[in-house]
Design an enzyme around this catalytic site. Structure first.
Site, PDB file in Angstrom:
ATOM      1  N   ASP A  75       0.805  -1.230   0.000  1.00  0.00           N
ATOM      2  CA  ASP A  75       0.000   0.000   0.000  1.00  0.00           C
ATOM      3  C   ASP A  75       0.837   1.280   0.000  1.00  0.00           C
ATOM      4  O   ASP A  75       0.294   2.371   0.201  1.00  0.00           O
ATOM      5  CB  ASP A  75      -0.928   0.007   1.226  1.00  0.00           C
ATOM      6  N   HIS A 112     -11.500   5.997   5.845  1.00  0.00           N
ATOM      7  CA  HIS A 112     -10.845   7.195   6.373  1.00  0.00           C
ATOM      8  C   HIS A 112     -11.839   8.359   6.410  1.00  0.00           C
ATOM      9  O   HIS A 112     -12.785   8.391   5.612  1.00  0.00           O
ATOM     10  CB  HIS A 112      -9.679   7.614   5.467  1.00  0.00           C
ATOM     11  N   CYS A 144      -5.229  10.293  -1.619  1.00  0.00           N
ATOM     12  CA  CYS A 144      -4.309   9.383  -0.926  1.00  0.00           C
ATOM     13  C   CYS A 144      -2.973   9.133  -1.630  1.00  0.00           C
ATOM     14  O   CYS A 144      -2.025   8.668  -1.012  1.00  0.00           O
ATOM     15  CB  CYS A 144      -5.003   8.060  -0.660  1.00  0.00           C
TER      16      CYS A 144
HETATM   17  C1  CIR Z   1      -5.522   1.007   2.707  1.00  0.00           C
HETATM   18  O1  CIR Z   1      -6.494   0.307   3.011  1.00  0.00           O
HETATM   19  O2  CIR Z   1      -4.777   1.488   3.548  1.00  0.00           O
HETATM   20  C2  CIR Z   1      -5.238   1.252   1.243  1.00  0.00           C
HETATM   21  N1  CIR Z   1      -5.607   0.101   0.474  1.00  0.00           N
HETATM   22  C3  CIR Z   1      -5.988   2.456   0.748  1.00  0.00           C
HETATM   23  C4  CIR Z   1      -5.528   3.707   1.434  1.00  0.00           C
HETATM   24  C5  CIR Z   1      -6.235   4.913   0.960  1.00  0.00           C
HETATM   25  N2  CIR Z   1      -5.723   6.040   1.653  1.00  0.00           N
HETATM   26  C6  CIR Z   1      -6.364   7.182   1.797  1.00  0.00           C
HETATM   27  O3  CIR Z   1      -7.488   7.306   1.357  1.00  0.00           O
HETATM   28  N3  CIR Z   1      -5.744   8.155   2.443  1.00  0.00           N
END
Ligand code: CIR
Length: 259
Positions: free
Chosen positions: A64, A167, A254
């Site tokens: 990730d 989130h 993200c």
């Molecule tokens: C997670 O579950 O941590 C990642 N697959 C996706 C993270 C997304 N991050 C964000 O929206 N800040």
């Protein structure tokens, strides 16, 4: 204070293992080539919005790690190294330490073993920084973050992330200093009373994670009804395809750190 005027960003190239990243829907198989294509387009969109984008190398040990927003928080006046709340992601913090020290004079750190906070739970508004408690951000982490933010001259407030939302920013983003783009649940929470709210239509909840960068709002290309609403409100919109990366529960904010 203008909170969407940036000239720099950090991103990280997706590693091959990105397809093994955390995701809430195990049936939606992400495609590596598709993710790489979308990431390239995302970088181009940031550059198109006027940013100088530094691209960090991929990290195979951390599927990730393309989601650089979660292990750190950055401001023109300094950066904060966070402690991501998912066990498979905690090590991303160490990988972000050197890149932050290379770019920021002041790098603060959340340090406590029981303190967890993800950048995806932090919404920087003009007068306050909102920190959403979630499965990734606990109260101790949020409190530690408030203290670091105070050292950078930022007022912060701890709020609740709606249940079943990964989130805080999965459900809300900033369109301008007075306006948010939010899901119905987030709007009903009352957290944004006093702000103008543009609602994402039912069925397009994931569109709420948009990203205002300078003059333009980056928005998921596969959310046509949200697009219509935001354009109708007279914002300049750049449609960015995040349908593959979206299978890993990601949106527009993200994949970068911006300052
Ligand atoms: C997670 O579950 O941590 C990642 N697959 C996706 C993270 C997304 N991050 C964000 O929206 N800040």
């Amino acid at each position: 204070m203008r909170v969407f005027n940036f000239d720099h960003a950090i991103v990280r190239r997706p590693c091959r293992n990105v397809v093994d990243g955390l995701r809430s829907d195990a049936t939606a198989e992400p495609d590596f080539e598709g993710i790489v294509r979308e990431h390239d387009t995302y970088v181009a969109a940031l550059e198109g919005a006027g940013l100088i984008v530094d691209v960090l190398p991929p990290l195979e040990a951390f599927p990730d790690s393309v989601f650089v927003e979660d292990p750190a928080l950055v401001f023109p006046e300094g950066a904060i190294l966070l402690r991501p709340g998912a066990p498979t992601r905690l090590g991303e913090r160490e990988e972000m330490r050197a890149p932050l020290h290379q770019r920021f004079e002041q790098v603060l750190e959340i340090e406590g073993d029981d303190e967890y906070a993800d950048g995806g739970d932090v919404l920087v508004m003009s007068d306050i920084v909102l920190i959403g408690l979630s499965k990734r951000t606990n109260r101790k982490g949020a409190q530690a973050l408030c203290e670091k933010l105070a050292r950078l001259g930022r007022k912060a407030k701890i709020v609740e992330t709606p249940k079943a939302v990964l989130h805080f920013k999965t459900a809300v983003s900033l369109l301008d200093e007075e306006t948010v783009l939010a899901t119905r649940t987030m709007a009903d929470s009352g957290i944004f009373a006093g702000y103008k709210t543009v609602l994402v239509p039912e069925g397009e909840e994931a569109a709420a994670n948009a990203l205002r960068v300078n003059r333009v709002v980056l928005l998921g290309a596969h959310f046509p009804r949200t697009m219509d609403r935001v354009v109708k409100e007279k914002y300049a919109v750049a449609a960015v395809d995040v349908s593959e990366i979206g299978k890993l529960d990601a949106g527009l904010s993200c994949m970068s750190l911006r300052w």
